[in-house]
Design an enzyme around this catalytic site. Sequence first.
Site, short mmCIF file in Angstrom:
data_model
loop_
_atom_site.label_atom_id
_atom_site.label_comp_id
_atom_site.label_asym_id
_atom_site.label_seq_id
_atom_site.Cartn_x
_atom_site.Cartn_y
_atom_site.Cartn_z
N ASP A 182 7.75 2.75 4.50
CA ASP A 182 6.72 1.91 4.79
C ASP A 182 6.31 2.16 6.14
O ASP A 182 7.17 2.74 7.12
CB ASP A 182 6.99 0.38 4.44
CG ASP A 182 5.86 -0.47 4.29
OD1 ASP A 182 4.89 -0.61 5.15
OD2 ASP A 182 5.51 -0.85 3.12
N ASN A 210 4.20 3.87 -4.35
CA ASN A 210 3.62 2.45 -4.69
C ASN A 210 2.62 2.31 -3.45
O ASN A 210 1.77 1.48 -3.46
CB ASN A 210 4.93 1.51 -4.56
CG ASN A 210 4.20 0.09 -4.42
OD1 ASN A 210 3.81 -0.41 -5.37
ND2 ASN A 210 4.62 -0.21 -3.18
N TYR A 225 -11.43 2.80 -3.62
CA TYR A 225 -10.29 2.25 -4.08
C TYR A 225 -10.07 2.69 -5.62
O TYR A 225 -9.02 3.16 -6.07
CB TYR A 225 -9.98 0.85 -3.86
CG TYR A 225 -8.67 0.31 -4.43
CD1 TYR A 225 -7.40 0.39 -3.84
CD2 TYR A 225 -8.62 -0.39 -5.66
CE1 TYR A 225 -6.33 -0.20 -4.09
CE2 TYR A 225 -7.45 -0.95 -6.23
CZ TYR A 225 -6.21 -0.61 -5.35
OH TYR A 225 -4.90 -1.28 -5.93
N LYS A 270 -7.68 5.33 -7.57
CA LYS A 270 -6.69 4.98 -8.39
C LYS A 270 -6.93 5.79 -9.99
O LYS A 270 -6.08 6.10 -10.60
CB LYS A 270 -6.76 3.52 -8.69
CG LYS A 270 -6.34 2.53 -7.76
CD LYS A 270 -4.86 3.03 -7.31
CE LYS A 270 -4.10 2.25 -6.15
NZ LYS A 270 -2.75 2.43 -6.06
N THR A 301 -0.09 -10.79 -4.25
CA THR A 301 0.54 -10.07 -3.08
C THR A 301 -0.04 -10.42 -1.85
O THR A 301 -1.34 -10.69 -1.77
CB THR A 301 0.81 -8.41 -3.49
OG1 THR A 301 -0.51 -8.01 -3.37
CG2 THR A 301 1.46 -8.04 -4.57
N1 LIG Z 1 -2.14 -6.80 -5.72
C1 LIG Z 1 -2.80 -6.41 -6.87
O1 LIG Z 1 -3.33 -7.11 -7.50
C2 LIG Z 1 -2.72 -4.86 -7.13
C3 LIG Z 1 -3.53 -4.74 -8.54
C4 LIG Z 1 -3.72 -3.17 -8.79
C5 LIG Z 1 -2.74 -2.24 -8.17
N2 LIG Z 1 -2.18 -2.77 -7.08
C6 LIG Z 1 -1.47 -1.50 -6.21
O2 LIG Z 1 0.03 -1.94 -6.31
C7 LIG Z 1 0.57 -1.35 -5.06
C8 LIG Z 1 1.23 -2.38 -4.36
O3 LIG Z 1 0.33 -3.18 -3.78
P1 LIG Z 1 0.46 -4.48 -3.10
O4 LIG Z 1 -0.37 -5.45 -3.53
O5 LIG Z 1 1.97 -4.77 -2.99
O6 LIG Z 1 0.07 -4.17 -1.43
P2 LIG Z 1 0.61 -4.78 -0.36
O7 LIG Z 1 -0.76 -4.49 0.89
O8 LIG Z 1 1.05 -6.03 -0.27
O9 LIG Z 1 1.72 -3.54 0.04
C9 LIG Z 1 1.44 -2.26 0.21
C10 LIG Z 1 2.48 -1.81 1.12
O10 LIG Z 1 2.18 -0.59 1.35
C11 LIG Z 1 2.25 -0.15 2.73
N3 LIG Z 1 1.53 1.09 3.31
C12 LIG Z 1 0.31 0.92 3.46
N4 LIG Z 1 -0.21 2.10 3.79
C13 LIG Z 1 0.95 3.13 4.07
C14 LIG Z 1 1.06 4.30 4.57
N5 LIG Z 1 0.09 5.09 4.92
N6 LIG Z 1 2.22 4.69 4.46
C15 LIG Z 1 3.45 3.90 3.93
N7 LIG Z 1 3.14 2.64 3.84
C16 LIG Z 1 1.95 2.07 3.49
C17 LIG Z 1 1.83 -1.52 3.47
O11 LIG Z 1 2.53 -1.44 4.99
C18 LIG Z 1 2.68 -2.73 2.32
O12 LIG Z 1 3.74 -2.82 2.83
C19 LIG Z 1 -0.56 -0.35 -4.64
O13 LIG Z 1 -0.53 0.90 -5.03
C20 LIG Z 1 -1.82 -1.19 -4.87
O14 LIG Z 1 -2.77 -0.34 -5.08
C21 LIG Z 1 -2.26 -4.02 -6.58
#
Ligand SMILES: NC(=O)c1ccc[n+]([C@@H]2O[C@H](COP(=O)([O-])OP(=O)(O)OC[C@H]3O[C@@H](n4cnc5c(N)ncnc54)[C@H](O)[C@@H]3O)[C@@H](O)[C@H]2O)c1
Length: 246
Positions: free
Chosen positions: A32, A85, A152, A156, A187
């Site tokens: 991360d 992720n 976004y 995706k 999250t």
């Molecule tokens: N939360 C939702 O409702 C949701 C829905 C659909 C998809 N997603 C996808 O699920 C995945 C996880 O999302 P989440 O909700 O846990 O998000 P989050 O923001 O809580 O966690 C994402 C993590 O990625 C890290 N990050 C961001 N940019 C980075 C980089 N350049 N290099 C390394 N790390 C980096 C952040 O520091 C964070 O810890 C993502 O791919 C997101 O698009 C989330």
Amino acid sequence: MRGVIVTGAGGGMGRAIAEAFAKAGDKVLVADLNEAGLAQTVAAIEAAGGSAIAQRANVSQEADVAALVETAKQRFGRLDVMVNNAAILGPWVPIHEQSAEALDAVLGVNVKGVVFGMKHALLAMRAAGRGAIVNIASVQGVRVVYPGAAFYAASKSAVVALTRAAALENGSSNIRVNAIAPGPIDTPMLRAAAGDAWPPAIVGDVPLGRLGMPEDIAKAVFWLAGDEAAYVSGALLAVDGGFLAP
Ligand SMILES: NC(=O)c1ccc[n+]([C@@H]2O[C@H](COP(=O)([O-])OP(=O)(O)OC[C@H]3O[C@@H](n4cnc5c(N)ncnc54)[C@H](O)[C@@H]3O)[C@@H](O)[C@H]2O)c1
């Protein structure tokens, strides 16, 4: 024992995914930008009796991602599972208000990050003759629901296409590549995007009537990466409470 890399594991669902593998006895490399978050993830895994190491990486930088795979090979002696992720939402505004910088940022993390993660994992996995990759897409890569999320959603959709392309190219090398489309999951990302409107406005879009939890996604990732899913490749698995059903 498998060697596993999870990006974006400093919080959110990445942390829950890392915990699921560690609980099963796998060795996990958590990556991360957020080093404090990574330390918390490692502490939680170790407190539960598991094993994890942390490495700072910006997934939009190819050298950082290549270094993750090198670390897994050196410390674990193998890379069996790569979970791409990490992602960002970018500015939540309509296309005519977006900037070139925002486009570069969102595609840099969400698309290039997945490409780099797959490329370097595939190099290691093809040499080993086995492996599984799970990319985290989104329901928004399938259906554009919310105004303001164009970049976004496009990023995706690209993850879905990249997943299918990699599955096609690597099936004969005994490597499976799949994606998950999470629905709304509780999250930090969702809370930041939805603000005070959450959860009632979002839950209304979910047939199961609740937000997903990070563990809901972690269980699906764990299954897709394992032998129980031995005949699954190129799939997009919705873990969305029925969000995409209508
Ligand atoms: N939360 C939702 O409702 C949701 C829905 C659909 C998809 N997603 C996808 O699920 C995945 C996880 O999302 P989440 O909700 O846990 O998000 P989050 O923001 O809580 O966690 C994402 C993590 O990625 C890290 N990050 C961001 N940019 C980075 C980089 N350049 N290099 C390394 N790390 C980096 C952040 O520091 C964070 O810890 C993502 O791919 C997101 O698009 C989330």
